[in-house]
Design an enzyme around this catalytic site. Sequence first.
Site, PDB file in Angstrom:
ATOM      1  N   ASN A  20       0.844  -1.191   0.000  1.00 47.52           N
ATOM      2  CA  ASN A  20       0.000   0.000   0.000  1.00 47.52           C
ATOM      3  C   ASN A  20       0.874   1.232   0.000  1.00 47.52           C
ATOM      4  O   ASN A  20       1.981   1.241   0.539  1.00 47.52           O
ATOM      5  CB  ASN A  20      -0.954   0.011   1.211  1.00 47.52           C
ATOM      6  CG  ASN A  20      -0.352   0.697   2.426  1.00 47.52           C
ATOM      7  OD1 ASN A  20      -0.347   1.928   2.520  1.00 47.52           O
ATOM      8  ND2 ASN A  20       0.192  -0.093   3.352  1.00 47.52           N
ATOM      9  N   ASN A  39       3.436   7.315  15.004  1.00 39.75           N
ATOM     10  CA  ASN A  39       3.833   6.627  13.773  1.00 39.75           C
ATOM     11  C   ASN A  39       5.115   7.297  13.282  1.00 39.75           C
ATOM     12  O   ASN A  39       5.064   8.353  12.645  1.00 39.75           O
ATOM     13  CB  ASN A  39       2.705   6.705  12.739  1.00 39.75           C
ATOM     14  CG  ASN A  39       3.080   6.033  11.434  1.00 39.75           C
ATOM     15  OD1 ASN A  39       4.187   5.500  11.301  1.00 39.75           O
ATOM     16  ND2 ASN A  39       2.179   6.050  10.467  1.00 39.75           N
ATOM     17  N   CYS A  51       6.214   5.517   8.728  1.00 40.25           N
ATOM     18  CA  CYS A  51       5.416   5.327   7.514  1.00 40.25           C
ATOM     19  C   CYS A  51       6.329   5.393   6.301  1.00 40.25           C
ATOM     20  O   CYS A  51       7.009   6.402   6.091  1.00 40.25           O
ATOM     21  CB  CYS A  51       4.328   6.396   7.409  1.00 40.25           C
ATOM     22  SG  CYS A  51       3.360   6.192   5.904  1.00 40.25           S
ATOM     23  N   LYS A  58       6.001   3.598  17.142  1.00 39.66           N
ATOM     24  CA  LYS A  58       5.869   2.566  16.100  1.00 39.66           C
ATOM     25  C   LYS A  58       7.104   2.561  15.206  1.00 39.66           C
ATOM     26  O   LYS A  58       7.457   3.579  14.591  1.00 39.66           O
ATOM     27  CB  LYS A  58       4.602   2.783  15.275  1.00 39.66           C
ATOM     28  CG  LYS A  58       4.372   1.634  14.301  1.00 39.66           C
ATOM     29  CD  LYS A  58       2.947   1.554  13.854  1.00 39.66           C
ATOM     30  CE  LYS A  58       2.744   0.412  12.871  1.00 39.66           C
ATOM     31  NZ  LYS A  58       1.408   0.395  12.324  1.00 39.66           N
ATOM     32  N   GLY A 116      -3.695  -6.347  10.943  1.00 39.22           N
ATOM     33  CA  GLY A 116      -3.953  -5.391   9.867  1.00 39.22           C
ATOM     34  C   GLY A 116      -4.553  -6.051   8.648  1.00 39.22           C
ATOM     35  O   GLY A 116      -5.768  -6.273   8.558  1.00 39.22           O
ATOM     36  N   THR A 117      -3.683  -6.419   7.709  1.00 37.70           N
ATOM     37  CA  THR A 117      -4.106  -6.899   6.391  1.00 37.70           C
ATOM     38  C   THR A 117      -5.077  -8.081   6.460  1.00 37.70           C
ATOM     39  O   THR A 117      -5.958  -8.201   5.602  1.00 37.70           O
ATOM     40  CB  THR A 117      -2.848  -7.266   5.579  1.00 37.70           C
ATOM     41  OG1 THR A 117      -2.005  -6.107   5.549  1.00 37.70           O
ATOM     42  CG2 THR A 117      -3.172  -7.673   4.162  1.00 37.70           C
TER      43      THR A 117
HETATM   44  C1  LIG Z   1      -3.860   0.019   3.841  1.00 38.01           C
HETATM   45  C2  LIG Z   1      -2.924   0.196   5.003  1.00 38.01           C
HETATM   46  C3  LIG Z   1      -2.868   1.432   5.659  1.00 38.01           C
HETATM   47  C4  LIG Z   1      -2.015   1.619   6.732  1.00 38.01           C
HETATM   48  N1  LIG Z   1      -1.982   2.824   7.369  1.00 38.01           N
HETATM   49  C5  LIG Z   1      -1.194   2.985   8.463  1.00 38.01           C
HETATM   50  C6  LIG Z   1      -1.219   4.194   9.199  1.00 38.01           C
HETATM   51  O1  LIG Z   1      -1.942   5.135   8.900  1.00 38.01           O
HETATM   52  N2  LIG Z   1      -0.398   4.295  10.279  1.00 38.01           N
HETATM   53  C7  LIG Z   1       0.431   3.278  10.695  1.00 38.01           C
HETATM   54  O2  LIG Z   1       1.147   3.417  11.697  1.00 38.01           O
HETATM   55  N3  LIG Z   1       0.452   2.103  10.008  1.00 38.01           N
HETATM   56  C8  LIG Z   1      -0.334   1.936   8.924  1.00 38.01           C
HETATM   57  N4  LIG Z   1      -0.325   0.746   8.254  1.00 38.01           N
HETATM   58  C9  LIG Z   1       0.571  -0.337   8.719  1.00 38.01           C
HETATM   59  C10 LIG Z   1      -0.177  -1.295   9.650  1.00 38.01           C
HETATM   60  O3  LIG Z   1      -0.624  -0.631  10.805  1.00 38.01           O
HETATM   61  C11 LIG Z   1       0.733  -2.488  10.047  1.00 38.01           C
HETATM   62  O4  LIG Z   1       1.849  -2.000  10.762  1.00 38.01           O
HETATM   63  C12 LIG Z   1       1.227  -3.269   8.840  1.00 38.01           C
HETATM   64  O5  LIG Z   1       0.230  -3.346   7.847  1.00 38.01           O
HETATM   65  C13 LIG Z   1       1.670  -4.672   9.205  1.00 38.01           C
HETATM   66  O6  LIG Z   1       0.613  -5.427   9.743  1.00 38.01           O
HETATM   67  P1  LIG Z   1      -0.267  -6.456   8.857  1.00 38.01           P
HETATM   68  O7  LIG Z   1       0.696  -7.304   8.092  1.00 38.01           O
HETATM   69  O8  LIG Z   1      -1.084  -7.224   9.863  1.00 38.01           O
HETATM   70  O9  LIG Z   1      -1.107  -5.627   7.954  1.00 38.01           O
HETATM   71  C14 LIG Z   1      -1.184   0.538   7.174  1.00 38.01           C
HETATM   72  C15 LIG Z   1      -1.253  -0.695   6.514  1.00 38.01           C
HETATM   73  C16 LIG Z   1      -2.114  -0.880   5.452  1.00 38.01           C
HETATM   74  C17 LIG Z   1      -2.164  -2.237   4.783  1.00 38.01           C
END
Ligand SMILES: Cc1cc2nc3c(=O)[nH]c(=O)nc-3n(C[C@H](O)[C@H](O)[C@H](O)COP(=O)(O)O)c2cc1C
Length: 294
Positions: free
Chosen positions: A52, A110, A113, A147, A247-248
Amino acid sequence: MPASGTFDCHNAPALPFDAAILGAIVVKSVTLHPQKGNPPPRLAETPSGLINSIGIPSPGIDVFIQQILPVYTALGSPVIVSVAGYSANEYAELVAALDGLKSVEAIELNLSCPNIRYHRMPAQDKDLLQECVAMARGATAKPLWAKLSPDVPSVGEMAQAAEVAGADACTVINTTSAMMVNIHTLRPMIGATRGGLSGPALLPIALAAVWDATHHANIPVIGVGGISTVEDVVAVFAAGASAVQIGTASFYDPMAMPRLIGELDRYLKDKGIASIEELKAKIRQSQTPSAEEV
Ligand SMILES: Cc1cc2nc3c(=O)[nH]c(=O)nc-3n(C[C@H](O)[C@H](O)[C@H](O)COP(=O)(O)O)c2cc1C
Protein backbone atom coordinates in the site's frame (compact mmCIF):
# COMPACT_ATOMS: atom_id res chain seq x y z
CA MET A 1 -6.11 -4.54 18.42
CA PRO A 2 -6.53 -3.48 14.84
CA ALA A 3 -3.31 -2.09 13.34
CA SER A 4 -3.42 1.61 12.50
CA GLY A 5 -4.91 2.32 9.07
CA THR A 6 -6.75 -0.98 8.74
CA PHE A 7 -9.93 -0.26 10.73
CA ASP A 8 -11.48 2.91 9.36
CA CYS A 9 -15.03 2.36 10.51
CA HIS A 10 -16.00 6.04 10.18
CA ASN A 11 -16.03 5.51 6.39
CA ALA A 12 -17.41 1.98 6.44
CA PRO A 13 -21.11 1.06 6.62
CA ALA A 14 -21.69 -1.19 9.64
CA LEU A 15 -19.07 -3.22 11.45
CA PRO A 16 -19.60 -6.96 11.08
CA PHE A 17 -18.87 -7.51 14.81
CA ASP A 18 -19.09 -5.77 18.16
CA ALA A 19 -15.88 -3.69 18.46
CA ALA A 20 -16.22 -3.70 22.27
CA ILE A 21 -14.60 -7.17 22.24
CA LEU A 22 -11.30 -5.66 21.07
CA GLY A 23 -8.51 -4.92 23.53
CA ALA A 24 -8.32 -1.42 22.07
CA ILE A 25 -8.89 0.39 18.80
CA VAL A 26 -5.93 2.01 17.07
CA VAL A 27 -7.14 4.64 14.61
CA LYS A 28 -5.61 5.59 11.26
CA SER A 29 -2.67 7.97 11.67
CA VAL A 30 -3.67 11.61 11.74
CA THR A 31 -1.44 14.53 10.72
CA LEU A 32 -1.37 18.08 12.07
CA HIS A 33 -2.67 19.69 8.88
CA PRO A 34 -5.10 18.25 6.31
CA GLN A 35 -3.46 16.32 3.46
CA LYS A 36 -4.75 14.29 0.54
CA GLY A 37 -2.49 11.25 0.51
CA ASN A 38 -0.73 9.67 -2.45
CA PRO A 39 -1.76 9.36 -6.11
CA PRO A 40 -3.61 6.18 -7.13
CA PRO A 41 -3.19 3.27 -7.58
CA ARG A 42 -2.53 2.95 -3.85
CA LEU A 43 -2.79 -0.81 -3.46
CA ALA A 44 -1.18 -3.76 -5.22
CA GLU A 45 -1.49 -7.42 -4.35
CA THR A 46 1.57 -9.65 -4.24
CA PRO A 47 1.69 -13.46 -3.94
CA SER A 48 2.07 -13.25 -0.17
CA GLY A 49 0.95 -9.81 0.89
CA LEU A 50 -0.28 -6.37 0.01
CA ILE A 51 1.63 -3.27 -0.99
CA ASN A 52 0.00 0.00 0.00
CA SER A 53 0.97 3.57 -0.56
CA ILE A 54 -1.99 5.38 0.94
CA GLY A 55 0.19 8.28 2.09
CA ILE A 56 -1.94 9.13 5.15
CA PRO A 57 -4.86 11.15 3.81
CA SER A 58 -5.88 13.12 6.87
CA PRO A 59 -8.45 15.76 7.81
CA GLY A 60 -5.93 17.33 10.22
CA ILE A 61 -5.96 16.96 13.98
CA ASP A 62 -8.72 19.53 14.71
CA VAL A 63 -11.33 17.98 12.41
CA PHE A 64 -10.23 14.54 13.59
CA ILE A 65 -10.91 15.45 17.23
CA GLN A 66 -14.26 17.06 16.48
CA GLN A 67 -15.72 14.66 13.92
CA ILE A 68 -13.89 11.33 13.80
CA LEU A 69 -12.70 10.57 17.32
CA PRO A 70 -16.28 10.46 18.73
CA VAL A 71 -17.20 7.72 16.22
CA TYR A 72 -14.44 5.51 17.63
CA THR A 73 -14.99 6.30 21.30
CA ALA A 74 -18.66 5.31 20.88
CA LEU A 75 -17.55 1.74 20.03
CA GLY A 76 -16.82 0.83 23.64
CA SER A 77 -13.10 -0.07 23.50
CA PRO A 78 -10.17 2.06 24.64
CA VAL A 79 -9.06 4.31 21.77
CA ILE A 80 -5.41 4.70 20.80
CA VAL A 81 -4.76 7.65 18.49
CA SER A 82 -1.93 7.26 15.99
CA VAL A 83 -0.21 10.49 14.96
CA ALA A 84 2.25 11.20 12.13
CA GLY A 85 4.35 14.37 12.09
CA TYR A 86 6.92 15.82 9.72
CA SER A 87 9.13 17.13 12.54
CA ALA A 88 9.64 16.68 16.27
CA ASN A 89 7.70 19.92 16.81
CA GLU A 90 4.73 18.52 14.89
CA TYR A 91 4.69 15.36 17.02
CA ALA A 92 4.66 17.57 20.13
CA GLU A 93 1.80 19.69 18.74
CA LEU A 94 -0.24 16.62 17.79
CA VAL A 95 0.26 15.04 21.19
CA ALA A 96 -0.53 18.31 22.99
CA ALA A 97 -3.83 18.53 21.10
CA LEU A 98 -4.81 15.07 22.37
CA ASP A 99 -3.42 15.40 25.89
CA GLY A 100 -6.52 16.84 27.53
CA LEU A 101 -8.97 14.37 25.96
CA LYS A 102 -10.32 11.76 28.39
CA SER A 103 -11.44 9.59 25.47
CA VAL A 104 -7.83 9.02 24.33
CA GLU A 105 -6.27 6.11 26.21
CA ALA A 106 -2.80 6.27 24.63
CA ILE A 107 -1.00 7.80 21.66
CA GLU A 108 0.91 5.80 19.06
CA LEU A 109 3.65 7.82 17.36
CA ASN A 110 3.83 6.63 13.77
CA LEU A 111 7.55 7.22 13.22
CA SER A 112 7.81 4.71 10.41
CA CYS A 113 5.42 5.33 7.51
CA PRO A 114 7.24 4.40 4.28
CA ASN A 115 4.69 6.36 2.22
CA ILE A 116 5.04 9.99 3.26
CA ARG A 117 7.70 12.48 2.29
CA TYR A 118 9.63 12.89 5.48
CA HIS A 119 12.91 14.71 5.17
CA ARG A 120 14.19 11.70 7.14
CA MET A 121 12.07 8.85 8.55
CA PRO A 122 12.31 9.20 12.35
CA ALA A 123 12.37 5.42 12.85
CA GLN A 124 15.47 5.24 10.64
CA ASP A 125 17.44 7.95 12.41
CA LYS A 126 18.17 7.40 16.09
CA ASP A 127 18.73 11.08 16.92
CA LEU A 128 15.55 12.20 15.18
CA LEU A 129 13.56 9.35 16.72
CA GLN A 130 14.71 10.39 20.17
CA GLU A 131 13.94 14.04 19.46
CA CYS A 132 10.40 13.16 18.31
CA VAL A 133 9.71 10.86 21.26
CA ALA A 134 11.22 13.28 23.79
CA MET A 135 9.24 16.26 22.43
CA ALA A 136 6.04 14.19 22.48
CA ARG A 137 6.87 12.99 26.00
CA GLY A 138 7.16 16.59 27.12
CA ALA A 139 3.66 17.29 25.79
CA THR A 140 1.67 14.55 27.54
CA ALA A 141 1.45 12.25 30.51
CA LYS A 142 -0.59 9.76 28.46
CA PRO A 143 1.05 6.45 27.51
CA LEU A 144 3.18 6.89 24.39
CA TRP A 145 3.86 4.04 21.97
CA ALA A 146 6.63 4.38 19.36
CA LYS A 147 5.87 2.57 16.10
CA LEU A 148 9.06 1.29 14.51
CA SER A 149 10.20 0.31 11.02
CA PRO A 150 11.70 -3.02 9.98
CA ASP A 151 13.88 -1.15 7.46
CA VAL A 152 16.84 -0.54 9.81
CA PRO A 153 19.95 -2.51 10.73
CA SER A 154 18.71 -3.06 14.32
CA VAL A 155 15.10 -2.67 15.44
CA GLY A 156 16.36 -3.47 18.94
CA GLU A 157 18.60 -0.41 19.02
CA MET A 158 15.71 1.78 17.87
CA ALA A 159 13.43 0.30 20.54
CA GLN A 160 16.05 1.00 23.16
CA ALA A 161 16.47 4.57 21.87
CA ALA A 162 12.69 5.08 22.06
CA GLU A 163 12.64 3.79 25.63
CA VAL A 164 15.46 6.12 26.68
CA ALA A 165 13.60 9.07 25.11
CA GLY A 166 10.47 8.29 27.14
CA ALA A 167 8.30 5.85 25.16
CA ASP A 168 6.12 3.57 27.30
CA ALA A 169 5.86 0.85 24.63
CA CYS A 170 6.97 0.08 21.08
CA THR A 171 4.77 -1.10 18.24
CA VAL A 172 6.81 -3.41 16.02
CA ILE A 173 6.52 -3.21 12.97
CA ASN A 174 5.24 -0.94 10.25
CA THR A 175 5.30 -2.14 6.62
CA THR A 176 8.57 -2.71 4.76
CA SER A 177 9.44 -0.73 1.63
CA ALA A 178 8.49 -2.65 -1.52
CA MET A 179 7.44 -2.40 -5.17
CA MET A 180 5.52 -4.42 -7.78
CA VAL A 181 5.67 -4.07 -11.55
CA ASN A 182 2.70 -4.39 -13.90
CA ILE A 183 4.09 -6.80 -16.45
CA HIS A 184 1.74 -5.53 -19.21
CA THR A 185 2.51 -1.82 -18.88
CA LEU A 186 6.04 -2.48 -17.53
CA ARG A 187 5.43 0.32 -15.02
CA PRO A 188 5.29 0.23 -11.23
CA MET A 189 1.85 -0.90 -10.02
CA ILE A 190 1.77 1.77 -7.32
CA GLY A 191 1.17 5.43 -8.23
CA ALA A 192 3.98 6.58 -5.92
CA THR A 193 6.26 3.82 -7.36
CA ARG A 194 6.95 2.20 -3.98
CA GLY A 195 4.78 1.29 -1.06
CA GLY A 196 4.88 -0.73 2.15
CA LEU A 197 4.50 -4.51 2.16
CA SER A 198 2.12 -6.02 4.74
CA GLY A 199 0.42 -9.38 5.18
CA PRO A 200 1.79 -12.94 5.49
CA ALA A 201 5.20 -12.11 3.95
CA LEU A 202 5.82 -9.78 6.88
CA LEU A 203 5.35 -12.31 9.70
CA PRO A 204 8.92 -13.70 9.87
CA ILE A 205 10.30 -10.16 9.62
CA ALA A 206 7.98 -9.05 12.44
CA LEU A 207 9.01 -12.03 14.60
CA ALA A 208 12.70 -11.16 14.26
CA ALA A 209 11.99 -7.49 14.96
CA VAL A 210 9.83 -8.19 18.03
CA TRP A 211 12.50 -10.56 19.38
CA ASP A 212 15.19 -7.94 18.77
CA ALA A 213 13.12 -5.17 20.41
CA THR A 214 12.27 -7.23 23.50
CA HIS A 215 15.92 -8.23 23.91
CA HIS A 216 17.13 -4.61 23.81
CA ALA A 217 14.38 -2.61 25.54
CA ASN A 218 12.56 -3.04 28.84
CA ILE A 219 9.22 -1.65 27.74
CA PRO A 220 6.28 -3.71 26.38
CA VAL A 221 6.39 -4.52 22.67
CA ILE A 222 3.20 -4.72 20.65
CA GLY A 223 3.69 -7.19 17.80
CA VAL A 224 2.23 -6.54 14.35
CA GLY A 225 2.94 -7.84 10.87
CA GLY A 226 1.39 -10.68 8.91
CA ILE A 227 -0.64 -12.18 11.74
CA SER A 228 -3.60 -14.15 10.39
CA THR A 229 -3.86 -17.39 12.41
CA VAL A 230 -3.90 -18.24 16.11
CA GLU A 231 -0.53 -19.93 15.63
CA ASP A 232 0.83 -16.61 14.33
CA VAL A 233 -0.52 -14.86 17.45
CA VAL A 234 1.17 -17.40 19.74
CA ALA A 235 4.42 -17.13 17.75
CA VAL A 236 4.42 -13.34 18.15
CA PHE A 237 3.85 -13.74 21.91
CA ALA A 238 6.71 -16.30 21.93
CA ALA A 239 8.95 -13.71 20.25
CA GLY A 240 8.25 -11.47 23.25
CA ALA A 241 5.20 -9.38 22.39
CA SER A 242 2.85 -8.23 25.14
CA ALA A 243 -0.07 -7.69 22.77
CA VAL A 244 -0.78 -7.99 19.05
CA GLN A 245 -2.31 -5.92 16.29
CA ILE A 246 -4.00 -7.28 13.17
CA GLY A 247 -3.95 -5.39 9.87
CA THR A 248 -4.11 -6.90 6.39
CA ALA A 249 -5.83 -10.11 7.55
CA SER A 250 -8.98 -8.06 8.20
CA PHE A 251 -9.06 -7.02 4.53
CA TYR A 252 -9.52 -10.57 3.24
CA ASP A 253 -11.42 -11.72 6.33
CA PRO A 254 -13.36 -8.89 7.99
CA MET A 255 -14.06 -11.28 10.89
CA ALA A 256 -10.32 -11.98 11.43
CA MET A 257 -10.11 -10.15 14.78
CA PRO A 258 -13.15 -11.76 16.48
CA ARG A 259 -12.13 -15.12 14.95
CA LEU A 260 -8.62 -14.86 16.40
CA ILE A 261 -9.95 -13.80 19.82
CA GLY A 262 -12.17 -16.92 19.84
CA GLU A 263 -9.41 -19.18 18.51
CA LEU A 264 -6.94 -17.90 21.11
CA ASP A 265 -9.48 -18.72 23.85
CA ARG A 266 -9.86 -22.26 22.48
CA TYR A 267 -6.08 -22.66 22.06
CA LEU A 268 -5.55 -21.75 25.73
CA LYS A 269 -8.36 -24.10 26.88
CA ASP A 270 -6.98 -27.00 24.80
CA LYS A 271 -3.53 -26.52 26.34
CA GLY A 272 -4.96 -26.15 29.86
CA ILE A 273 -3.64 -22.60 30.13
CA ALA A 274 -5.83 -20.26 32.18
CA SER A 275 -4.89 -16.88 30.70
CA ILE A 276 -2.63 -15.02 28.30
CA GLU A 277 -0.49 -14.07 31.32
CA GLU A 278 -0.01 -17.78 32.07
CA LEU A 279 0.88 -18.39 28.41
CA LYS A 280 3.51 -15.64 28.62
CA ALA A 281 4.90 -17.14 31.84
CA LYS A 282 5.17 -20.54 30.11
CA ILE A 283 6.96 -18.91 27.18
CA ARG A 284 9.46 -17.24 29.54
CA GLN A 285 10.00 -20.56 31.33
CA SER A 286 10.61 -22.48 28.10
CA GLN A 287 13.11 -19.85 26.92
CA THR A 288 15.12 -19.82 30.17
CA PRO A 289 18.22 -21.98 29.59
CA SER A 290 18.32 -25.12 31.76
CA ALA A 291 21.26 -25.80 34.12
CA GLU A 292 22.81 -28.15 31.52
CA GLU A 293 22.52 -25.49 28.79
CA VAL A 294 24.20 -22.77 30.85
C1 LIG B 1 -3.86 0.02 3.84
C2 LIG B 1 -2.92 0.20 5.00
C3 LIG B 1 -2.87 1.43 5.66
C4 LIG B 1 -2.02 1.62 6.73
N1 LIG B 1 -1.98 2.82 7.37
C5 LIG B 1 -1.19 2.98 8.46
C6 LIG B 1 -1.22 4.19 9.20
O1 LIG B 1 -1.94 5.14 8.90
N2 LIG B 1 -0.40 4.29 10.28
C7 LIG B 1 0.43 3.28 10.69
O2 LIG B 1 1.15 3.42 11.70
N3 LIG B 1 0.45 2.10 10.01
C8 LIG B 1 -0.33 1.94 8.92
N4 LIG B 1 -0.32 0.75 8.25
C9 LIG B 1 0.57 -0.34 8.72
C10 LIG B 1 -0.18 -1.30 9.65
O3 LIG B 1 -0.62 -0.63 10.80
C11 LIG B 1 0.73 -2.49 10.05
O4 LIG B 1 1.85 -2.00 10.76
C12 LIG B 1 1.23 -3.27 8.84
O5 LIG B 1 0.23 -3.35 7.85
C13 LIG B 1 1.67 -4.67 9.20
O6 LIG B 1 0.61 -5.43 9.74
P1 LIG B 1 -0.27 -6.46 8.86
O7 LIG B 1 0.70 -7.30 8.09
O8 LIG B 1 -1.08 -7.22 9.86
O9 LIG B 1 -1.11 -5.63 7.95
C14 LIG B 1 -1.18 0.54 7.17
C15 LIG B 1 -1.25 -0.69 6.51
C16 LIG B 1 -2.11 -0.88 5.45
C17 LIG B 1 -2.16 -2.24 4.78
